[in-house]
Structure formats: structure tokens, C-alpha cells
Scaffold this active site. Structure first.
Site, PDB file in Angstrom:
ATOM      1  N   ASP A   7       7.797  -5.901  21.233  1.00  0.00           N
ATOM      2  CA  ASP A   7       6.634  -5.763  22.109  1.00  0.00           C
ATOM      3  C   ASP A   7       5.705  -6.937  21.804  1.00  0.00           C
ATOM      4  O   ASP A   7       6.080  -7.891  21.078  1.00  0.00           O
ATOM      5  CB  ASP A   7       5.956  -4.392  21.947  1.00  0.00           C
ATOM      6  CG  ASP A   7       5.276  -4.207  20.587  1.00  0.00           C
ATOM      7  OD1 ASP A   7       5.382  -5.105  19.721  1.00  0.00           O
ATOM      8  OD2 ASP A   7       4.634  -3.162  20.390  1.00  0.00           O
ATOM      9  N   CYS A  64       8.159  -4.583  16.330  1.00  0.00           N
ATOM     10  CA  CYS A  64       6.874  -4.163  16.904  1.00  0.00           C
ATOM     11  C   CYS A  64       5.859  -4.216  15.766  1.00  0.00           C
ATOM     12  O   CYS A  64       6.129  -4.816  14.724  1.00  0.00           O
ATOM     13  CB  CYS A  64       6.966  -2.803  17.602  1.00  0.00           C
ATOM     14  SG  CYS A  64       7.308  -1.400  16.541  1.00  0.00           S
ATOM     15  N   THR A  66       4.708  -1.914  13.659  1.00  0.00           N
ATOM     16  CA  THR A  66       5.168  -1.227  12.441  1.00  0.00           C
ATOM     17  C   THR A  66       6.679  -1.133  12.329  1.00  0.00           C
ATOM     18  O   THR A  66       7.200  -0.800  11.266  1.00  0.00           O
ATOM     19  CB  THR A  66       4.642   0.224  12.434  1.00  0.00           C
ATOM     20  OG1 THR A  66       5.111   0.857  13.637  1.00  0.00           O
ATOM     21  CG2 THR A  66       3.127   0.272  12.388  1.00  0.00           C
ATOM     22  N   HIS A  97      25.961   2.406   3.824  1.00  0.00           N
ATOM     23  CA  HIS A  97      26.119   3.866   3.848  1.00  0.00           C
ATOM     24  C   HIS A  97      25.932   4.479   5.243  1.00  0.00           C
ATOM     25  O   HIS A  97      26.535   5.504   5.533  1.00  0.00           O
ATOM     26  CB  HIS A  97      25.126   4.524   2.893  1.00  0.00           C
ATOM     27  CG  HIS A  97      25.441   4.289   1.445  1.00  0.00           C
ATOM     28  ND1 HIS A  97      24.799   4.950   0.429  1.00  0.00           N
ATOM     29  CD2 HIS A  97      26.343   3.460   0.844  1.00  0.00           C
ATOM     30  CE1 HIS A  97      25.286   4.533  -0.745  1.00  0.00           C
ATOM     31  NE2 HIS A  97      26.208   3.620  -0.513  1.00  0.00           N
ATOM     32  N   HIS A 132      31.226   8.102   3.546  1.00  0.00           N
ATOM     33  CA  HIS A 132      30.106   7.933   4.480  1.00  0.00           C
ATOM     34  C   HIS A 132      30.529   8.130   5.938  1.00  0.00           C
ATOM     35  O   HIS A 132      29.701   8.460   6.785  1.00  0.00           O
ATOM     36  CB  HIS A 132      29.478   6.548   4.309  1.00  0.00           C
ATOM     37  CG  HIS A 132      29.023   6.292   2.906  1.00  0.00           C
ATOM     38  ND1 HIS A 132      27.997   7.004   2.323  1.00  0.00           N
ATOM     39  CD2 HIS A 132      29.492   5.442   1.963  1.00  0.00           C
ATOM     40  CE1 HIS A 132      27.832   6.595   1.074  1.00  0.00           C
ATOM     41  NE2 HIS A 132      28.737   5.652   0.835  1.00  0.00           N
ATOM     42  N   ARG A 135      29.850  11.453   7.520  1.00  0.00           N
ATOM     43  CA  ARG A 135      28.431  11.698   7.800  1.00  0.00           C
ATOM     44  C   ARG A 135      28.008  11.016   9.100  1.00  0.00           C
ATOM     45  O   ARG A 135      27.175  11.537   9.851  1.00  0.00           O
ATOM     46  CB  ARG A 135      27.591  11.202   6.623  1.00  0.00           C
ATOM     47  CG  ARG A 135      27.874  12.037   5.378  1.00  0.00           C
ATOM     48  CD  ARG A 135      27.430  11.399   4.103  1.00  0.00           C
ATOM     49  NE  ARG A 135      27.869  12.193   2.952  1.00  0.00           N
ATOM     50  CZ  ARG A 135      27.936  11.741   1.710  1.00  0.00           C
ATOM     51  NH1 ARG A 135      27.584  10.497   1.440  1.00  0.00           N
ATOM     52  NH2 ARG A 135      28.355  12.516   0.738  1.00  0.00           N
TER      53      ARG A 135
HETATM   54  C1  RB5 Z   1       1.240  -1.636  19.438  1.00  0.00           C
HETATM   55  O1  RB5 Z   1      -0.142  -1.640  19.259  1.00  0.00           O
HETATM   56  C2  RB5 Z   1       1.892  -0.815  18.341  1.00  0.00           C
HETATM   57  O2  RB5 Z   1       1.625   0.540  18.536  1.00  0.00           O
HETATM   58  C3  RB5 Z   1       3.387  -1.056  18.355  1.00  0.00           C
HETATM   59  O3  RB5 Z   1       3.633  -2.407  18.163  1.00  0.00           O
HETATM   60  C4  RB5 Z   1       4.184  -0.349  17.279  1.00  0.00           C
HETATM   61  O4  RB5 Z   1       3.646  -0.563  16.014  1.00  0.00           O
HETATM   62  C5  RB5 Z   1       4.505   1.044  17.528  1.00  0.00           C
HETATM   63  O5  RB5 Z   1       5.166   1.736  16.728  1.00  0.00           O
END
Ligand code: RB5
Length: 151
Positions: A7, A64, A66, A97, A132, A135
Site C-alpha cells: 500500500d 504495508c 505493519t 516448518h 511438517h 500440518r
Molecule cells: C495504513 O495506514 C496502515 O494501516 C497499513 O499500511 C497497514 O499497516 C495495515 O495493517
């Protein structure tokens, strides 16, 4: 071929990783986004996950803010085993795994050099199979609405 997606928050790191992978001789395909305008990560997660699930790409890398949202969205696609991780150990073990086929990174969590190290470890590690494999088959049971191990 490695499918790439991000993103707006992950755009710059995706571009860095695209150049890094090219330098290392990997073929990539960029499923977007293509600039830093605000957008919705599920769109790009879905494109990358679909490409991997359909065999158009061998693996996928998503970025993205996070890595969390991208990985949740990718894991909604049958056949996708997406790992969101911030350390090389988890990246390697997710291949050995869990046979992870998509990697999700957080551009607001890790720096460029750590991201490259994680990508290196993830791409180099192979699935070990053996104990593995059963699973992984259980993941498919879950996708099919069954209890893991149910026949
Ligand atoms: C965008 O602001 C942020 O929410 C996105 O990049 C991401 O971290 C979502 O999980």
C-alpha cells in the site's frame, strides 16, 4: 517469479526491495501500488496472493505499515500461507516448518537493511517436509471447513 505488492505506507520499501531483488537476479512482478497516494492494502494483498495461489508467481512479498493487514488479507486466499515477520529467524522457520509462500513486512516496524536480511533468509530457506507436511495438510482441512486431520 516473485510477486510484489504494497500500500502507500509500504511503497518506498517495496521499491527498495524490488531493486534489491533485481540486483540479485530475481525476476519480479509489481502488482502495485505505484505511488504514495493513500490506498487500501487488501487490494494489493489479494493481487499478490492470487498470483501465488494460481501459480503465476513462486512466492510473494507484501509491504504495508505493519505487515499485519497485508498478511491477514493474503491469508484469506486459499492456498496462501503468509507470514508477517520482523526477524530473520521467524522468516527462515516459516519456510522450513510452515512452507510460507508470502512474506509480509512492516515498513514502519523494520528498517531497510533488516528487511533485506529477512528477505534473504526467507528466499534461501526450503520447506523441510516430513512431520511438517501433515500440518500443512491440516491448513487445507481448515480451508475446506473441516476439523484439522478430519477425513
Ligand atoms: C495504513 O495506514 C496502515 O494501516 C497499513 O499500511 C497497514 O499497516 C495495515 O495493517
Amino acid at each position: 517469479m516473485i510477486a510484489l505488492g504494497s500500500d502507500h505506507a509500504g511503497f518506498a520499501l517495496k521499491e527498495t526491495l524490488k531493486a534489491y531483488l533485481k540486483e540479485k537476479g530475481f525476476e519480479t512482478y509489481d502488482y502495485g501500488t505505484y505511488d504514495e497516494n493513500r490506498c487500501d492494502y487488501p487490494v494489493y494483498s489479494y493481487r499478490v496472493a492470487k498470483a501465488v495461489a494460481e501459480g503465476k508467481a513462486d512466492k510473494g512479498i507484501l509491504v504495508c505499515g505493519t505487515g499485519v493487514g497485508s498478511s491477514i488479507a493474503a491469508n484469506k486466499v486459499n492456498g496462501i500461507r503468509c507470514v508477517c515477520c520482523s526477524d530473520p529467524y521467524s522468516a527462515e522457520l516459516s519456510r522450513r516448518h510452515n512452507d510460507s509462500n508470502v512474506l509480509a513486512l512492516g515498513s514502519r516496524v523494520i528498517g531497510e537493511e533488516l528487511a533485506k536480511m529477512i528477505v534473504d533468509m526467507w528466499l534461501a530457506a526450503e520447506f523441510e517436509g516430513g512431520r511438517h507436511a501433515g500440518r500443512i495438510a491440516m491448513f487445507v482441512d481448515i480451508e475446506n471447513g473441516c476439523e484439522p486431520g478430519e477425513k
